[in-house]
Design an enzyme around this catalytic site. Structure first.
Site, PDB file in Angstrom:
ATOM      1  N   SER A 181       9.257  34.308  38.349  1.00 24.45           N
ATOM      2  CA  SER A 181      10.219  35.307  38.787  1.00 24.45           C
ATOM      3  C   SER A 181       9.811  36.684  38.256  1.00 24.45           C
ATOM      4  O   SER A 181       8.715  37.149  38.538  1.00 24.45           O
ATOM      5  CB  SER A 181      11.631  34.901  38.358  1.00 24.45           C
ATOM      6  N   ASP A 191      14.087  31.005  48.995  1.00 28.66           N
ATOM      7  CA  ASP A 191      13.944  31.949  47.884  1.00 28.66           C
ATOM      8  C   ASP A 191      13.789  33.346  48.472  1.00 28.66           C
ATOM      9  O   ASP A 191      12.986  33.561  49.382  1.00 28.66           O
ATOM     10  CB  ASP A 191      12.712  31.577  47.055  1.00 28.66           C
ATOM     11  N   HIS A 223      15.617  29.709  44.419  1.00 31.59           N
ATOM     12  CA  HIS A 223      14.968  30.358  43.288  1.00 31.59           C
ATOM     13  C   HIS A 223      15.249  29.584  42.000  1.00 31.59           C
ATOM     14  O   HIS A 223      16.405  29.365  41.636  1.00 31.59           O
ATOM     15  CB  HIS A 223      15.476  31.798  43.165  1.00 31.59           C
TER      16      HIS A 223
END
Length: 316
Positions: free
Chosen positions: A165, A258, A288
């Site tokens: 991320s 995502d 995610h």
């Protein structure tokens, strides 16, 4: 159709539980200090047994020139023999959340399963410390790790960088800095569903609005805090890098549900076009960080198996 309907049913269970307890997800807490405390409280309620195969040490090391020192956590396999690889670990959290403690289980598992010395960095967070503070902290930690390879007990020629991320975005940004500054030589990089595009213009960034984990509104907010009102450069938003040649071989994965899906796919294609060996995986039904929220799910097990195998192969 809500994109939530496309989520793998097994990994949807903990997400639904989170949204029942906190409608709107973490981003529904407007104050960033309170939001961090909420996340920390949730993580502290999860009991994770200590791994006897890994020893840990926290250490303070030099930060960027003229800036505060930084903290790193060093992980070493207990029973490993021979020459070990090294993995520099950058935690996620949208540049505004997250900590070494929060990703301790993943860093421990990677150390154990790959048989590597892992160094996890505690970088400064936005909005209190906007770009370039986070990436400069990450780069300083990488420089320290590489310089101290012998003491830490790993082979400096087998050094990888890993992050998911925001940590994935910082992984790429740190690799760009290492290339451009003639810094540590990286053998491999693993930016996991990286946060790399500040424009919020991709199709998936418009699709993901009601998942409850890193939706569009939260991403726009995080980028605004991270940039602090200044334009993004390639070390803030790696999609802005014009030249991707000379970066280390890469592994990227991302889920179909995502927000970062399209920016990550486009970046992987650009890496390939620049001659960077790149392994890309797209996981149907994954939102995610699904593999963290639903760690016991079959989908999560497949995701981790691919990552660990890639790290072992790259650092053999």
């Amino acid at each position: 159709m809500s994109r939530r309907e496309l989520i793998d049913p097994e990994v949807a269970v903990p997400l639904n539980q989170l949204l029942e307890a906190m409608p709107g997800g973490f981003n529904s807490v407007p104050d960033i200090v309170q939001r961090r405390a909420t996340v920390q409280a949730m993580l502290s309620g999860i009991e994770i047994p200590e791994n006897p195969n890994v020893v840990k040490e926290d250490r303070t090391v030099p930060g960027p020139e003229g800036e505060p020192d930084i903290t790193v956590r060093i992980y070493k396999p207990v029973n490993a023999t021979g020459s070990l690889p090294g993995i520099y670990y950058i935690h996620g959290g949208g540049m505004i959340l997250g900590s070494v403690d929060g990703e301790d289980p993943n860093a421990t598992m990677i150390c154990d399963q790959v048989g590597a010395v892992v160094v996890s960095v505690e970088y400064r967070l936005s909005p209190e410390h906007p770009h370039p503070a986070p990436v400069e902290d990450c780069y300083a930690g990488l420089v320290w790790m590489a310089k101290n390879a012998a003491e830490l007990g790993f082979d400096a020629d087998r050094l990888a960088i890993y992050g998911a991320s925001a940590g994935g975005g910082l992984t790429l940004a740190t690799a760009l800095l290492a290339r451009d500054r003639g810094g540590p030589q990286l053998k491999f990089m693993m930016p996991i569903y990286p946060m790399i595009d500040d424009t919020n213009t991709t199709e998936s960034s418009h699709e993901i609005t009601d998942i409850g984990i890193w939706d569009r509104a939260g991403n726009i907010e995080a980028w605004a805090w991270y940039l602090g009102g200044k334009p993004a450069d390639q070390y803030a938003a790696p999609t802005r890098a014009e030249d991707l040649s000379g970066l280390p071989p890469a592994f990227i994965d991302v889920g179909t549900v995502d927000l970062f899906r399209d920016e990550d796919l486009a970046f992987a294609q650009r890496l390939m076009a620049a001659g960077v060996p790149t392994e890309l995986h797209i996981h149907p039904g994954a939102y995610h960080a699904a593999e963290t929220f639903a760690a016991e799910a079959a989908l999560a097990q497949r995701i981790w198996a691919l990552r660990l195998d890639a790290l072992r192969r790259a650092l053999a």
